[in-house]
Enzyme design. Structure first.
Site, PDB file in Angstrom:
ATOM      1  N   LYS A 112      -0.131  43.685 -15.041  1.00 44.22           N
ATOM      2  CA  LYS A 112       1.096  44.435 -15.326  1.00 44.22           C
ATOM      3  C   LYS A 112       1.398  45.475 -14.264  1.00 44.22           C
ATOM      4  CE  LYS A 112       3.302  43.714 -19.280  1.00 44.22           C
ATOM      5  NZ  LYS A 112       2.658  42.511 -19.560  1.00 44.22           N
ATOM      6  N   LYS A 199       0.084  31.395 -22.025  1.00 37.50           N
ATOM      7  CA  LYS A 199      -0.191  31.282 -23.458  1.00 37.50           C
ATOM      8  C   LYS A 199       1.015  31.719 -24.285  1.00 37.50           C
ATOM      9  CE  LYS A 199      -2.074  35.607 -25.114  1.00 37.50           C
ATOM     10  NZ  LYS A 199      -1.605  35.797 -26.447  1.00 37.50           N
ATOM     11  N   LYS A 202       3.597  36.848 -28.501  1.00 41.51           N
ATOM     12  CA  LYS A 202       4.718  37.498 -29.172  1.00 41.51           C
ATOM     13  C   LYS A 202       5.607  38.211 -28.167  1.00 41.51           C
ATOM     14  CE  LYS A 202       1.690  39.128 -32.592  1.00 41.51           C
ATOM     15  NZ  LYS A 202       1.031  40.231 -31.890  1.00 41.51           N
TER      16      LYS A 202
END
Ligand code: ATP
Ligand code: MG
Length: 338
Positions: A112, A199, A202
């Site tokens: 990130k 993957k 959410k």
């Protein structure tokens, strides 16, 4: 000592089939063999920019979802993390033991934000996002849990939890925290429908996942448009990740015979995916309609569920509070009036 299991799920959005097949279904099974504590980890969902009303709604919904999946208050404790402040108190104590460099090496952080790894230094990344692996360690250790059923994506975090347990024990000359071990079971890793190299998660966005409680039409249309390949692969070519994923989902739904038959066809060169997608969509609709019915039942009495979750969180506080009392004494903090 009996084995105690801890695991958590973030209320960042609705539960998806990856969470169910990869984690929650296993949590349900473990309730029969272990002492289990499960948490909706709302504090973790604050590490990235979020909307307060969504957080509240998602937390409540995640509780319903977990109960509908079969988490049973008679067998396990299900709590909301922020209702047990002992998690954050232990987190601070562990923060003060955690080497900065260990956090910088965490993959999630490096992916990130890490200017040293060539990431964009101007985007907003909270200090909470940097230190959340320590909060994860506290989530586990505050209950002295020794077994953590998580997916492969969480292995590095658990390593940090083990290091922190060892560091604490070493620094204070005690054998207080067990080193929590990953409880690996045969759980599949489900990939994103639109980007099967990543993957299913959410936070990637709704198009990437299928909610566990999604409406039939929406499930069908998402599976229909799931990324595969054009079907023109030469014989013997490796199966593309999107197709592998569809087979994985089918097997996870328990349709192993259908999967084997379709695989045979695939191997004989039939690479049109319409039938495979239809079978996968049918399997998911069958699974989710049963779960949806259970959830509809549970949501008939929302105040009762809310009262139950508070009661379970209080029970969790008793366990966590007793451990924290010893920790406070070991690290040199004053005893608290009870
Ligand atoms: P977020 O994007 O907010 O991190 P997530 O979908 O990764 O959401 P988590 O709440 O981080 O979900 O993880 C809950 C549990 O679900 C963990 O044990 C994790 O290993 C498992 N899990 C998450 N995604 C998958 C997946 N695609 N396949 C299998 N297991 C998964
Ligand atoms: Mg995640």
């Amino acid at each position: 000592m009996a084995s105690r299991v801890f695991s958590g799920i973030q209320p960042t959005a609705e539960m998806h089939i990856g969470n169910y097949f990869g984690a929650v279904r296993n949590w349900v099974a473990l309730q029969d063999t272990h002492e289990c504590i499960y948490a909706v980890v709302d504090l973790h969902a604050m590490t990235k920019p979020y909307d307060p009303a969504n957080l509240r709604a998602n937390t409540e919904r995640m509780v319903f979802d977990l109960l509908a999946c079969g988490i049973d208050p008679e067998k396990a404790i299900l709590l909301i993390q922020s209702l047990v402040p002992e998690h954050t108190e232990l987190c601070w104590i562990l923060d003060c033991l955690c080497p900065f460099g260990d956090l910088r090496r965490q993959t999630q952080f490096k992916d990130k934000f890490d200017p040293l790894e060539g990431q964009d230094a101007t985007q907003f990344v909270s200090a909470g996002f940097f230190t959340y692996p320590v909060l994860q360690a506290a989530d586990i250790l505050v209950y002295c849990a020794d077994s953590v059923p998580v997916g492969k994506d969480q292995e590095q975090h658990l390593e940090l939890s083990r290091d922190l347990a060892r560091r604490f024990n070493g620094q204070f000359g005690v054998d207080f925290f067990p080193e929590p071990a990953v409880l690996f079971t045969e759980t599949p890793k489900i990939m994103s429908l639109v980007d099967p190299g990543k993957k299913m998660s959410k936070s990637a966005g709704e198009r990437h996942y299928i909610q566990l409680f999604e409406e039939e039409q929406s499930i069908r249309s998402k599976i229909k448009s799931a990324v595969t390949d054009s079907g023109d692969l030469p014989p013997g070519a490796e199966m593309s990740p999107g197709v592998v994923n569809l087979f994985e989902i089918l097997k996870a739904c328990g349709k192993t015979e259908e999967a084997a038959a379709l695989l045979k066809e695939y191997n004989t060169g039939k690479r049109q995916y319409r039938e495979l997608k239809e079978v996968v969509a049918n399997a998911l609709v069958e699974l989710t309609s049963g779960l949806r019915a259970r959830r509809d039942e549970i949501t008939k009495d929302v105040p009762a569920v809310n009262a139950k979750i508070r009661e379970m969180s209080e029970r969790a506080r008793e366990i966590a509070g007793a451990n924290l009392k010893e920790v406070r004494s070991l690290v040199g903090l004053p005893e608290r009036a009870s």
